[in-house]
Design a protein around this motif. Structure first.
Motif, PDB file in Angstrom:
ATOM      1  N   ALA A   1      27.434 -36.039 -44.320  1.00 59.80           N
ATOM      2  CA  ALA A   1      27.873 -36.519 -45.618  1.00 59.80           C
ATOM      3  C   ALA A   1      29.170 -37.324 -45.352  1.00 59.80           C
ATOM      4  O   ALA A   1      29.809 -37.135 -44.199  1.00 59.80           O
ATOM      5  CB  ALA A   1      28.133 -35.333 -46.437  1.00 59.80           C
ATOM      6  N   LEU A   2      29.642 -38.109 -46.133  1.00 63.64           N
ATOM      7  CA  LEU A   2      30.788 -38.899 -46.130  1.00 63.64           C
ATOM      8  C   LEU A   2      31.671 -38.773 -47.417  1.00 63.64           C
ATOM      9  O   LEU A   2      31.306 -38.531 -48.514  1.00 63.64           O
ATOM     10  CB  LEU A   2      30.737 -40.446 -45.787  1.00 63.64           C
ATOM     11  CG  LEU A   2      29.828 -41.019 -44.729  1.00 63.64           C
ATOM     12  CD1 LEU A   2      29.534 -42.237 -44.499  1.00 63.64           C
ATOM     13  CD2 LEU A   2      30.409 -40.423 -43.184  1.00 63.64           C
ATOM     14  N   GLU A   3      32.977 -38.723 -47.086  1.00 61.41           N
ATOM     15  CA  GLU A   3      33.905 -38.695 -48.286  1.00 61.41           C
ATOM     16  C   GLU A   3      35.440 -39.367 -47.770  1.00 61.41           C
ATOM     17  O   GLU A   3      35.877 -39.019 -46.877  1.00 61.41           O
ATOM     18  CB  GLU A   3      34.268 -37.482 -48.874  1.00 61.41           C
ATOM     19  CG  GLU A   3      35.170 -37.397 -50.439  1.00 61.41           C
ATOM     20  CD  GLU A   3      34.797 -36.151 -50.874  1.00 61.41           C
ATOM     21  OE1 GLU A   3      34.598 -36.030 -51.992  1.00 61.41           O
ATOM     22  OE2 GLU A   3      34.652 -35.091 -50.133  1.00 61.41           O
ATOM     23  N   THR A   4      35.947 -40.339 -48.595  1.00 56.84           N
ATOM     24  CA  THR A   4      37.075 -40.999 -48.166  1.00 56.84           C
ATOM     25  C   THR A   4      38.012 -40.887 -49.463  1.00 56.84           C
ATOM     26  O   THR A   4      37.344 -40.693 -50.727  1.00 56.84           O
ATOM     27  CB  THR A   4      36.946 -42.192 -47.507  1.00 56.84           C
ATOM     28  OG1 THR A   4      38.201 -42.823 -47.135  1.00 56.84           O
ATOM     29  CG2 THR A   4      36.630 -43.279 -48.750  1.00 56.84           C
ATOM     30  N   SER A   5      39.207 -41.232 -49.469  1.00 57.07           N
ATOM     31  CA  SER A   5      39.839 -41.177 -50.735  1.00 57.07           C
ATOM     32  C   SER A   5      39.975 -42.650 -51.529  1.00 57.07           C
ATOM     33  O   SER A   5      39.574 -43.597 -50.911  1.00 57.07           O
ATOM     34  CB  SER A   5      41.661 -40.859 -50.394  1.00 57.07           C
ATOM     35  OG  SER A   5      42.040 -41.672 -49.482  1.00 57.07           O
TER      36      SER A   5
END
Length: 444
Positions: free
Chosen positions: A353-357
């Protein structure tokens, strides 16, 4: 209108006029991906794209990872090559389509009812066409981007990217030297709140995946005999439990930000714990957003037996599992508990999974470009329930966003277009996207 704006508008018209034809041409190239190399392959699309890029002075490379499975990569020199480079990526493969189910042939690229119809119209030959149109326009007019841009038109995204993005990242890393940020698919599309506000959803996160095979071994025997160790019975009970399981709500940073933005836009609080009330306010994007509030595991295939009077010794099922950022361990533990000890689980394909601001100069460039073309635009972050080639590029330390700008009519079921029947993209949406992408590059 100032002289600069007049010239700017004239340049934009060139990309606008070309983007529709490019999209239609790409749709007419059958790049169906069955996941086993049995499709026609992406080579023809790679050659078409390479030709269009070479026509305006670029030097594209075609990289074939397997016979017919080809990607095209090119680099555009920026005004300041010392700056970190930007990657713009898109995939050329599409999921299969049965023409008998469609209003218009899925590989015709027909224009009807103000839309370009065909498999890949939104996933994602529209963005491929916008990128080509804008790049060709800028090269013809001599407008360099502020920094280097790497273009990647990729094979195999619909089957996990093994023969496309993953192959390039593993074997051709030098093509992405200096790249720190990227934009790709399933983001930048509009959701009309009211006549004074249109939200544009920018992907800053996506769920991880576990595509898996489930296997149960039992005792083979004659179908007329009593058998308390029937593999099919055991597997079907486990698959039934999994398919009906209500996964708990888990609100990630990105989803919380999206709900806060939407709550502000609607002027009413949204409670992710009250799924029914929350999703009722999301209209056509309810399915897409609803899937980002929980882990999920959807049974998709079953297989067992070879004769009606023979109880087989083994039964199998395939499941599309998706987990939220930060919740992979919980997902796998829940999965094993639900399935039980008799079910053997093995990954067919898995990815993170990926997550950035939602911040930084690239986000600012998106906001500026959207606002310039749509005065009531507001960009907001959201999570994609599926996955993209960003998973591979993240391994290179590239910060990835989904930004394929489209202004959509409120009544269009955009989420339903993905892998659905009668996939289509509005002609005006394509032209809008080309204008926004062009402005975005100026500010990126």
């Amino acid at each position: 209108m100032s002289e600069t704006n007049t010239a700017r508008a004239g340049i934009g018209e060139t990309a606008e006029n070309e983007v529709v034809d490019l999209c239609r041409d790409l749709i007419r190239i059958d790049t169906s991906n069955y996941g086993d190399h049995s499709g026609p392959g992406e080579r023809a699309a790679a050659e078409y794209i390479a030709e269009k890029l070479a026509e305006v002075g670029l030097e594209p490379k075609i990289i074939e990872s397997h016979k017919g499975r080809a990607s095209t990569v090119a680099r555009i020199e920026g005004e300041d090559p010392s700056k970190p480079a930007l990657l713009i990526h898109g995939h050329t493969d599409v999921v299969p389509a049965n023409a008998a189910d469609w209003t218009h042939d899925p590989f015709s690229g027909e224009i009807a009812d103000g839309c370009v119809w065909g498999r890949g119209a939104v996933d994602m030959k529209d963005m491929d066409a916008m990128t080509l149109a804008v790049v060709r326009d800028r090269m013809r007019s001599g407008r360099k981007p502020p920094r280097d841009i790497v273009l990647a038109f990729l094979a195999d995204e619909e089957a996990g990217g093994t023969y496309g993005a993953r192959h390039l990242v593993d074997h051709h890393r030098d093509l992405f030297d200096g790249v720190t940020e990227a934009i790709g698919e399933v983001g930048g599309f509009s959701f009309t709140v009211n006549e004074n506000l249109r939200l544009y959803l920018v992907e800053t996160a996506e769920k991880g995946m576990h595509w898996m095979r489930l296997t149960v071994d039992g005792t083979a025997g004659h179908g007329s005999m009593t058998n308390t160790d029937n593999a099919i019975t055991e597997l079907c009970e486990a698959v039934g439990r999994l398919g009906r399981h209500q996964w708990p709500v888990r609100v990630t940073k990105t989803v919380r930000s999206f709900l806060d933005e939407l709550s502000d836009a609607l002027g009413t609080p949204l409670d992710p714990e009250d799924m029914e009330a929350t999703l009722a306010k999301l209209g056509g994007i309810a399915k897409m957003i609803g899937a980002t509030l929980r882990n999920s595991a959807a049974p998709t295939m079953l297989g067992a037996g070879y004769k009606v009077n023979v109880i087989p010794g083994q039964a199998t099922a395939h499941v599309d599992g998706r987990f939220l950022p930060g919740f992979e361990d919980e997902f796998l533990a829940d999965l094993d508990r639900i399935l039980g000890p008799r079910v053997k689980r093995e990954d067919v394909h898995g990815d993170k999974a990926l997550e950035t601001s939602f911040d930084g100069s690239l986000v600012d460039a998106m906001q500026i470009a959207l606002k310039a073309e749509d005065p009531i635009a507001r960009a907001v972050p959201y999570m994609l329930s599926g996955g993209t080639d960003a998973k591979s590029f993240d391994d290179l330390g590239i910060r990835c966003f989904g930004f394929a700008p489209l202004k959509l009519p409120p009544e269009l079921d955009f989420a339903g277009m993905f892998h659905g029947v009668d996939e289509r993209v509005p002609v005006d949406g394509l032209k809008f996207g080309a204008r926004v992408l062009d402005r975005f590059i100026d500010h990126s």
